[in-house]
Design an enzyme around this catalytic site. Structure first.
Site, PDB file in Angstrom:
ATOM      1  N   SER A  93     -64.058  24.662  17.232  1.00 40.66           N
ATOM      2  CA  SER A  93     -64.161  23.429  16.470  1.00 40.66           C
ATOM      3  C   SER A  93     -65.553  23.281  15.873  1.00 40.66           C
ATOM      4  O   SER A  93     -66.505  23.904  16.350  1.00 40.66           O
ATOM      5  CB  SER A  93     -63.893  22.263  17.417  1.00 40.66           C
ATOM      6  OG  SER A  93     -62.873  21.451  16.918  1.00 40.66           O
ATOM      7  N   GLY A 125     -60.558  23.555  13.059  1.00 48.77           N
ATOM      8  CA  GLY A 125     -61.949  23.804  13.425  1.00 48.77           C
ATOM      9  C   GLY A 125     -62.958  23.693  12.302  1.00 48.77           C
ATOM     10  O   GLY A 125     -64.131  24.016  12.493  1.00 48.77           O
ATOM     11  N   PRO A 181     -56.238  21.653  10.403  1.00 48.13           N
ATOM     12  CA  PRO A 181     -57.481  20.891  10.414  1.00 48.13           C
ATOM     13  C   PRO A 181     -57.269  19.459  10.919  1.00 48.13           C
ATOM     14  O   PRO A 181     -56.269  18.824  10.584  1.00 48.13           O
ATOM     15  CB  PRO A 181     -57.902  20.874   8.937  1.00 48.13           C
ATOM     16  CG  PRO A 181     -56.621  21.039   8.177  1.00 48.13           C
ATOM     17  CD  PRO A 181     -55.706  21.851   9.041  1.00 48.13           C
ATOM     18  N   GLY A 182     -58.184  18.976  11.720  1.00 48.64           N
ATOM     19  CA  GLY A 182     -58.141  17.584  12.175  1.00 48.64           C
ATOM     20  C   GLY A 182     -59.415  16.879  11.753  1.00 48.64           C
ATOM     21  O   GLY A 182     -59.440  16.040  10.856  1.00 48.64           O
ATOM     22  N   ARG A 183     -60.511  17.286  12.404  1.00 52.99           N
ATOM     23  CA  ARG A 183     -61.810  16.656  12.170  1.00 52.99           C
ATOM     24  C   ARG A 183     -62.186  16.587  10.687  1.00 52.99           C
ATOM     25  O   ARG A 183     -62.679  15.557  10.210  1.00 52.99           O
ATOM     26  CB  ARG A 183     -62.882  17.468  12.907  1.00 52.99           C
ATOM     27  CG  ARG A 183     -64.281  16.905  12.809  1.00 52.99           C
ATOM     28  CD  ARG A 183     -65.330  17.932  13.273  1.00 52.99           C
ATOM     29  NE  ARG A 183     -64.897  18.669  14.427  1.00 52.99           N
ATOM     30  CZ  ARG A 183     -65.202  18.352  15.683  1.00 52.99           C
ATOM     31  NH1 ARG A 183     -65.980  17.327  15.932  1.00 52.99           N
ATOM     32  NH2 ARG A 183     -64.744  19.074  16.688  1.00 52.99           N
ATOM     33  N   ARG A 242     -68.470  11.357  22.541  1.00 54.58           N
ATOM     34  CA  ARG A 242     -68.944  12.676  22.091  1.00 54.58           C
ATOM     35  C   ARG A 242     -70.437  12.924  22.341  1.00 54.58           C
ATOM     36  O   ARG A 242     -70.805  14.026  22.741  1.00 54.58           O
ATOM     37  CB  ARG A 242     -68.588  12.909  20.625  1.00 54.58           C
ATOM     38  CG  ARG A 242     -67.062  12.910  20.394  1.00 54.58           C
ATOM     39  CD  ARG A 242     -66.652  13.415  19.017  1.00 54.58           C
ATOM     40  NE  ARG A 242     -66.859  14.832  18.886  1.00 54.58           N
ATOM     41  CZ  ARG A 242     -67.866  15.392  18.266  1.00 54.58           C
ATOM     42  NH1 ARG A 242     -68.769  14.637  17.653  1.00 54.58           N
ATOM     43  NH2 ARG A 242     -68.001  16.695  18.218  1.00 54.58           N
ATOM     44  N   TYR A 291     -70.801  16.059  24.612  1.00 52.42           N
ATOM     45  CA  TYR A 291     -71.219  17.291  23.923  1.00 52.42           C
ATOM     46  C   TYR A 291     -72.661  17.253  23.429  1.00 52.42           C
ATOM     47  O   TYR A 291     -73.081  18.180  22.736  1.00 52.42           O
ATOM     48  CB  TYR A 291     -70.348  17.552  22.685  1.00 52.42           C
ATOM     49  CG  TYR A 291     -68.863  17.412  22.863  1.00 52.42           C
ATOM     50  CD1 TYR A 291     -68.168  18.284  23.703  1.00 52.42           C
ATOM     51  CD2 TYR A 291     -68.157  16.432  22.182  1.00 52.42           C
ATOM     52  CE1 TYR A 291     -66.786  18.159  23.847  1.00 52.42           C
ATOM     53  CE2 TYR A 291     -66.778  16.313  22.316  1.00 52.42           C
ATOM     54  CZ  TYR A 291     -66.104  17.171  23.149  1.00 52.42           C
ATOM     55  OH  TYR A 291     -64.755  17.055  23.288  1.00 52.42           O
ATOM     56  N   CYS A 336     -72.603   0.954  32.215  1.00 49.53           N
ATOM     57  CA  CYS A 336     -73.523   1.092  33.347  1.00 49.53           C
ATOM     58  C   CYS A 336     -73.900   2.545  33.562  1.00 49.53           C
ATOM     59  O   CYS A 336     -73.619   3.111  34.625  1.00 49.53           O
ATOM     60  CB  CYS A 336     -72.868   0.529  34.597  1.00 49.53           C
ATOM     61  SG  CYS A 336     -72.409  -1.168  34.367  1.00 49.53           S
ATOM     62  N   TYR A 393     -61.962  12.146  16.902  1.00 57.47           N
ATOM     63  CA  TYR A 393     -62.294  12.224  18.329  1.00 57.47           C
ATOM     64  C   TYR A 393     -63.146  11.048  18.807  1.00 57.47           C
ATOM     65  O   TYR A 393     -63.931  11.180  19.740  1.00 57.47           O
ATOM     66  CB  TYR A 393     -62.956  13.569  18.655  1.00 57.47           C
ATOM     67  CG  TYR A 393     -62.110  14.749  18.224  1.00 57.47           C
ATOM     68  CD1 TYR A 393     -60.910  15.028  18.875  1.00 57.47           C
ATOM     69  CD2 TYR A 393     -62.474  15.553  17.137  1.00 57.47           C
ATOM     70  CE1 TYR A 393     -60.105  16.090  18.462  1.00 57.47           C
ATOM     71  CE2 TYR A 393     -61.681  16.613  16.727  1.00 57.47           C
ATOM     72  CZ  TYR A 393     -60.498  16.874  17.392  1.00 57.47           C
ATOM     73  OH  TYR A 393     -59.711  17.919  16.992  1.00 57.47           O
TER      74      TYR A 393
HETATM   75  N1  LLP Z   1     -55.401  23.182  16.502  1.00 55.25           N
HETATM   76  C1  LLP Z   1     -55.593  23.385  17.819  1.00 55.25           C
HETATM   77  C2  LLP Z   1     -54.699  24.273  18.553  1.00 55.25           C
HETATM   78  C3  LLP Z   1     -56.652  22.758  18.471  1.00 55.25           C
HETATM   79  O1  LLP Z   1     -56.839  22.978  19.771  1.00 55.25           O
HETATM   80  C4  LLP Z   1     -57.511  21.893  17.747  1.00 55.25           C
HETATM   81  C5  LLP Z   1     -58.608  21.230  18.410  1.00 55.25           C
HETATM   82  C6  LLP Z   1     -57.264  21.706  16.376  1.00 55.25           C
HETATM   83  C7  LLP Z   1     -56.207  22.376  15.791  1.00 55.25           C
HETATM   84  C8  LLP Z   1     -58.085  20.799  15.518  1.00 55.25           C
HETATM   85  O2  LLP Z   1     -59.425  21.149  15.475  1.00 55.25           O
HETATM   86  P1  LLP Z   1     -60.416  20.416  14.431  1.00 55.25           P
HETATM   87  O3  LLP Z   1     -60.028  20.850  13.058  1.00 55.25           O
HETATM   88  O4  LLP Z   1     -60.250  18.949  14.611  1.00 55.25           O
HETATM   89  O5  LLP Z   1     -61.756  20.872  14.855  1.00 55.25           O
HETATM   90  N2  LLP Z   1     -62.835  16.797  21.288  1.00 55.25           N
HETATM   91  C9  LLP Z   1     -63.656  17.794  20.611  1.00 55.25           C
HETATM   92  C10 LLP Z   1     -62.838  18.711  19.783  1.00 55.25           C
HETATM   93  C11 LLP Z   1     -61.784  19.393  20.588  1.00 55.25           C
HETATM   94  C12 LLP Z   1     -60.828  20.063  19.700  1.00 55.25           C
HETATM   95  C13 LLP Z   1     -59.724  20.657  20.472  1.00 55.25           C
HETATM   96  N3  LLP Z   1     -58.787  21.302  19.659  1.00 55.25           N
HETATM   97  C14 LLP Z   1     -64.704  17.102  19.787  1.00 55.25           C
HETATM   98  O6  LLP Z   1     -64.770  15.892  19.833  1.00 55.25           O
HETATM   99  O7  LLP Z   1     -65.512  17.756  19.126  1.00 55.25           O
END
Ligand code: LLP
Length: 464
Positions: A233, A271, A314-316, A361, A365, A392, A422
């Site tokens: 990610s 990612g 993609p998510g983030r 986060r 992290y 606290c 996130y």
């Molecule tokens: N696909 C799979 C199989 C994943 O495990 C993830 C993220 C994504 C897609 C989406 O990744 P992105 O495009 O959002 O980076 N909580 C952490 C990130 C953990 C992501 C886990 N998997 C953070 O806040 O940085």
């Protein structure tokens, strides 16, 4: 996504949404709604989500990847990774922009279905899916279940057989390529819980990933759709994606050599990295898409295999920059600090009405964020500040270091940028703080997508 796609010429720039400007009163305004009006109507803390920014970014991924892979002769499906933030409206936006939805639990699956996303356009992930989650996915006829272990292959096959259906599955593999931040590393094995390795263990024999693929082909209640790889990610360099694609395509070619079965689809995961601080770079989908399309085409030519259909998740990069969090400043406290070299300086601790419960986060992290006064501008000199929450814990830090005007005072509104991904999805009720609402802004108007929790909500869960 630099350039004309999402960066408004007259906006205040990344890491803020491209619609963010300072209005005549100096207040931060997003999609034509001022922070002052948002706070008055919805209270603070509040997650604010720019619908237009979400849609533009979602569409940019579809457009860039479709164009790049069309050039090499194959198609792409873009799945929005709901783990970054999923609400019914968000799932609808994703669908309306031509994306599918990737879910990672029964809860995410339920929200995607409640939004009217057809099962066929939903994927289900997870390293430890329950029988109930698998059953819900089969009942919804999801387009793909991404299996993560050899045991799960049997469980999905059994559950599908009982229902008299054929479950479409992909195998999540680990390639040894792990990326995140600015670099990627390639090692033979990964010491983590996800997926099945493409590399054989020290004892020899078939690699776990190959064993899963072969076993799926033996189970009539499973249809092997393809191979899935997610390498990490907040990735800012396409090298890792290309290297993982290479490993996955080789596994696919090995499977043809062994069985004559050429799987149709390869998922390269999510990612894609974003800007969190002013001056940070973000990963523009168009060049990455071209780079990946070229790499996939080259490897397939070398291997003599037809190109697979590609999918990404993609998510983030879609929702992160679309979100900001609005807070109200409470306590402001100058603290004298002794530096390593013995000199002293003052750090202004600015406490806000949320904290690690709405953004874990930084604590989890060490993630860096940027904050600005949101209700006004100030000509007071900038001072070194740390934005902290009301929990606290001394580690309850939201912005570790940022320059804020020296006259920042209780009652001021403060906005933190790039909190769309996130933030809400990892929020907790630590110290029994009710979780903030998710408020969408669009065309000068705001609307609540997820309402603020109340103490009554929390008490309602407590059976005494
Ligand atoms: N696909 C799979 C199989 C994943 O495990 C993830 C993220 C994504 C897609 C989406 O990744 P992105 O495009 O959002 O980076 N909580 C952490 C990130 C953990 C992501 C886990 N998997 C953070 O806040 O940085």
């Amino acid at each position: 996504m630099s350039g004309a796609d999402v960066s408004a010429v007259d906006g205040i720039g990344l890491p803020w949404p491209s619609s963010a400007v300072r209005d005549d009163a100096g207040a931060l305004s997003v999609a034509g709604v001022s922070a002052t009006a948002l706070a008055a109507e919805h209270g603070t803390p509040a997650y604010v989500l720019d619908e237009g920014e979400f849609r533009t970014r979602a569409r940019a991924f579809v457009t860039a990847f479709e164009a790049a892979f069309a050039q090499v002769g194959t198609g792409v499906d873009v799945y929005y990774a709901g783990k970054a933030l999923l609400t019914v409206a968000v799932a609808r936006w994703a669908r309306e922009e031509g994306l599918r939805v990737d879910t990672a639990s029964g809860g995410e699956l339920a929200v995607a279905l409640a939004a009217g996303v057809p099962g066929a356009q939903i994927g289900l992930h997870g390293n430890n899916k329950s029988d109930a989650e698998l059953a819900a996915a089969l009942d919804a006829q999801v387009g793909r279940i991404v299996v993560d272990s050899l045991g799960e292959v049997e469980r999905v096959a059994d559950l599908a057989a009982v229902r008299g259906v054929v479950a479409p599955v992909m195998v999540r593999v680990t390639t040894g390529v792990h990326a995140g931040g600015h670099e990627f590393i390639a090692t033979a094995h990964e010491d983590q819980k996800f997926g099945l390795s493409v590399h054989a263990g020290p004892g020899g024999g078939d690699a776990p990933a190959m064993r899963a693929l072969l076993r799926i082909l033996e189970r009539p209640s499973l249809h092997l759709l393809g191979i899935h790889s997610h390498i990490g990610s907040q990735i800012l360099d396409a090298d890792g994606f290309a290297q993982a694609a290479d490993a996955v395509l080789r596994l696919r070619a090995d499977l043809v050599a062994r069985t004559g079965v050429l799987v149709d689809e390869v998922d390269l995961g999510g990612g894609y990295g974003i800007a969190y601080l002013p001056g940070d770079e973000q990963l523009d989908p168009a060049p990455v898409a071209h780079r990946l399309a070229a790499a996939v085409a080259r490897v397939c030519t070398d291997l003599g295999t037809a190109l697979p259909r590609i999918s990404i998740e993609p998510g983030r990069a879609i929702v992160g920059p679309a979100g900001i969090t609005l807070y109200t400043v409470g306590t402001v406290k100058p603290v004298s600090v002794t530096a390593d070299d013995g000199s002293t300086f003052t750090r202004l601790y600015v406490s806000i009405d949320g904290g690690m419960s709405d953004n874990i986060r930084p604590a989890l992290y060490g993630a860096a964020y940027h904050a600005e006064l949101a209700g006004r501008t100030s000509s007071a000199p900038p001072v070194l500040a740390r934005v902290v929450g009301k929990h606290c814990e001394s580690g309850d830090i939201v912005v570790d270091q940022v320059m804020l005007p020296a006259d920042v005072a209780p009652g001021d509104l403060l906005a933190v940028a790039a909190t769309g991904a996130y933030g809400r999805s990892m929020a907790s009720n630590y110290n029994l703080l009710p979780r903030p609402p998710v408020v969408a802004v669009h065309g000068g108007a705001s609307r609540v997508l997820v309402r603020r929790e109340t103490v009554d909500d929390l008490l309602g869960l407590d059976l005494g």
